[in-house]
Design a protein around this motif. Structure first.
Motif, short mmCIF file in Angstrom:
data_model
loop_
_atom_site.label_atom_id
_atom_site.label_comp_id
_atom_site.label_asym_id
_atom_site.label_seq_id
_atom_site.Cartn_x
_atom_site.Cartn_y
_atom_site.Cartn_z
N GLU A 32 0.88 -1.16 0.00
CA GLU A 32 0.00 0.00 0.00
C GLU A 32 0.92 1.21 0.00
OE1 GLU A 32 -1.14 0.77 4.57
OE2 GLU A 32 -1.66 -1.23 3.85
N PRO A 33 0.47 2.37 -0.46
CA PRO A 33 1.37 3.52 -0.49
C PRO A 33 1.97 3.79 0.89
CG PRO A 33 -0.59 3.97 -1.79
CD PRO A 33 -0.83 2.66 -1.08
N GLY A 34 3.31 3.83 0.94
CA GLY A 34 4.02 4.09 2.18
C GLY A 34 4.40 2.85 2.97
N ARG A 35 4.02 1.66 2.48
CA ARG A 35 4.31 0.42 3.23
C ARG A 35 4.35 -0.77 2.27
NH1 ARG A 35 2.21 -3.79 6.25
NH2 ARG A 35 2.97 -3.92 8.41
N LEU A 36 5.36 -1.62 2.45
CA LEU A 36 5.47 -2.82 1.63
C LEU A 36 6.01 -3.96 2.49
CD1 LEU A 36 6.52 -3.12 -2.00
CD2 LEU A 36 7.63 -4.62 -0.35
N GLU A 37 5.44 -5.15 2.33
CA GLU A 37 5.91 -6.35 3.02
C GLU A 37 6.45 -7.33 2.00
OE1 GLU A 37 2.84 -8.05 5.48
OE2 GLU A 37 2.15 -6.08 6.10
N ALA A 38 7.55 -8.00 2.35
CA ALA A 38 8.16 -8.99 1.46
C ALA A 38 8.87 -10.04 2.29
CB ALA A 38 9.15 -8.31 0.51
N GLY A 39 9.21 -11.14 1.65
CA GLY A 39 9.95 -12.19 2.34
C GLY A 39 10.68 -13.08 1.36
N LEU A 40 11.50 -13.94 1.91
CA LEU A 40 12.18 -14.95 1.10
C LEU A 40 12.52 -16.15 1.97
CD1 LEU A 40 15.50 -14.91 1.75
CD2 LEU A 40 15.39 -12.89 0.35
N ASP A 41 12.57 -17.30 1.33
CA ASP A 41 12.95 -18.53 2.01
C ASP A 41 14.47 -18.62 2.05
OD1 ASP A 41 10.32 -19.38 2.42
OD2 ASP A 41 10.23 -20.29 0.43
N VAL A 42 15.01 -18.95 3.20
CA VAL A 42 16.45 -19.09 3.37
C VAL A 42 16.87 -20.44 2.79
CG1 VAL A 42 18.32 -19.23 5.06
CG2 VAL A 42 16.42 -17.64 5.42
N ARG A 43 17.86 -20.39 1.90
CA ARG A 43 18.39 -21.59 1.25
C ARG A 43 19.90 -21.63 1.49
NH1 ARG A 43 16.27 -18.59 -3.29
NH2 ARG A 43 18.38 -18.59 -4.12
N PRO A 44 20.50 -22.80 1.34
CA PRO A 44 21.96 -22.89 1.55
C PRO A 44 22.76 -21.92 0.69
CG PRO A 44 21.01 -25.08 1.52
CD PRO A 44 19.90 -24.12 1.14
N ASP A 45 22.30 -21.64 -0.55
CA ASP A 45 23.07 -20.75 -1.41
C ASP A 45 22.92 -19.27 -1.05
OD1 ASP A 45 20.40 -21.06 -2.36
OD2 ASP A 45 20.96 -20.39 -4.36
#
Length: 141
Positions: A32-45
């Motif tokens: 939304e304007p002024g805010r963003l959520e994100a993520g990623l899965d941790v992998r060995p590389d």
């Protein structure tokens, strides 16, 4: 897709393949304007040789979240933006699981924007890093 303006999380995810955030497996989960959520899965590389999450992985997650969110708050007529400063404080790490970030706008001016991001481990609820960046708003020449 235009370089500026508001885009949904799905629209932002569509532009990630073939870029560093896409390579890292970053996924935008809310915007939304002024805010963003994100993520990623941790992998060995994505780990450093010492077996812990590489600092560059954390910075890439936070910087991407702030950068993608910047687009929605650019002034009318601007040509885009570029990061001119960033800082990270690392408070913890993980070796597996998932990391997430919430980027929020601290200042959206005509020439600069300042963004904060908190990167955390949702499994433990612990903060991994605090991040701040400044974006320079670019204008047509």
């Amino acid at each position: 897709m235009a370089a500026t303006g508001f885009h949904t999380a799905d629209e932002l995810n569509e532009i990630l393949p073939g870029t560093l955030p896409g390579l890292l497996g970053l996924v935008i989960t809310a915007h939304e304007p002024g805010r963003l959520e994100a993520g990623l899965d941790v992998r060995p590389d994505l780990l450093a040789p010492n077996g812990y999450l590489h600092a560059a992985t954390v910075v890439a997650l936070a910087d991407t979240a702030c950068g993608l969110a910047t687009r929605a708050l650019l002034p009318d007529g601007s040509a885009g933006f570029t990061t001119i400063e960033l800082k990270s404080n690392f408070l913890g790490t993980v070796r597996e699981g998932r990391i997430v970030t919430v980027a929020t706008n601290a200042h959206a001016g005509r020439t600069t924007q300042v963004w904060d991001a908190v990167v955390s481990d949702p499994a433990s609820g612990k903060t991994i890093a605090l991040f701040r960046c400044t974006q320079s708003v670019l204008w047509p020449r």
